[in-house]
Write a protein that holds these residues in place. Structure first.
Motif, PDB file in Angstrom:
ATOM      1  N   ALA A 292       1.176   6.752  -6.858  1.00  0.00           N
ATOM      2  CA  ALA A 292       0.073   7.667  -7.160  1.00  0.00           C
ATOM      3  C   ALA A 292       0.508   9.119  -6.986  1.00  0.00           C
ATOM      4  O   ALA A 292       0.061  10.004  -7.732  1.00  0.00           O
ATOM      5  N   ARG A 293       1.349   9.388  -5.987  1.00  0.00           N
ATOM      6  CA  ARG A 293       1.822  10.757  -5.743  1.00  0.00           C
ATOM      7  C   ARG A 293       2.801  11.208  -6.819  1.00  0.00           C
ATOM      8  O   ARG A 293       2.821  12.368  -7.188  1.00  0.00           O
TER       9      ARG A 293
ATOM     10  N   TYR B  17       0.817  -1.205   0.000  1.00  0.00           N
ATOM     11  CA  TYR B  17       0.000   0.000   0.000  1.00  0.00           C
ATOM     12  C   TYR B  17       0.860   1.268   0.000  1.00  0.00           C
ATOM     13  O   TYR B  17       0.507   2.256  -0.645  1.00  0.00           O
ATOM     14  N   LEU B  18       1.985   1.247   0.691  1.00  0.00           N
ATOM     15  CA  LEU B  18       2.905   2.384   0.657  1.00  0.00           C
ATOM     16  C   LEU B  18       3.444   2.584  -0.755  1.00  0.00           C
ATOM     17  O   LEU B  18       3.519   3.722  -1.242  1.00  0.00           O
ATOM     18  N   TRP B  19       3.824   1.500  -1.417  1.00  0.00           N
ATOM     19  CA  TRP B  19       4.330   1.587  -2.772  1.00  0.00           C
ATOM     20  C   TRP B  19       3.268   2.151  -3.715  1.00  0.00           C
ATOM     21  O   TRP B  19       3.571   3.002  -4.561  1.00  0.00           O
ATOM     22  N   ARG B  20       2.018   1.716  -3.600  1.00  0.00           N
ATOM     23  CA  ARG B  20       0.940   2.248  -4.422  1.00  0.00           C
ATOM     24  C   ARG B  20       0.712   3.721  -4.149  1.00  0.00           C
ATOM     25  O   ARG B  20       0.451   4.493  -5.072  1.00  0.00           O
ATOM     26  N   TRP B  21       0.784   4.120  -2.890  1.00  0.00           N
ATOM     27  CA  TRP B  21       0.581   5.510  -2.525  1.00  0.00           C
ATOM     28  C   TRP B  21       1.684   6.380  -3.118  1.00  0.00           C
ATOM     29  O   TRP B  21       1.419   7.469  -3.628  1.00  0.00           O
ATOM     30  N   ILE B  22       2.935   5.907  -3.043  1.00  0.00           N
ATOM     31  CA  ILE B  22       4.051   6.668  -3.606  1.00  0.00           C
ATOM     32  C   ILE B  22       3.910   6.787  -5.121  1.00  0.00           C
ATOM     33  O   ILE B  22       4.109   7.870  -5.678  1.00  0.00           O
TER      34      ILE B  22
END
Length: 80
Positions: free
Chosen positions: A76-77, A69-74
């Motif tokens: 997306a940013r 989830y952290l990787w997906r969030w990064i």
């Protein structure tokens, strides 16, 4: 001493992962991360970066969903 604490953290994380949870272990993951980051710093300080990297890889295998989830969030940013 830091290696022993790291091994205890890994065993505790695996046991916690085996217990049933209604929130899919997210509350436990937050607690494990809050304890694991200072433990990682302590481990690197006492035993060097190779043991710290080994602990980081082992902790990442236990906490793989928060890392995803952290990787997906990064991503997306950044906009990739």
């Amino acid at each position: 001493m830091a290696l022993v604490a790291g091994l205890i953290w890994l065993v505790a994380a695996n046991v916690i992962g085996m217990l049933p949870s209604k929130d899919y272990h997210w509350r436990n993951a937050y607690i494990l991360i809050a304890v694991g980051v200072p433990l990682l710093i302590w481990l690197v300080y006492e035993n060097g970066p190779w043991w710290g990297l080994a602990f980081l890889i082992a902790a990442g295998s236990v906490l793989r969903w928060p890392l995803r989830y952290l990787w997906r969030w990064i991503r997306a940013r950044v906009g990739a």
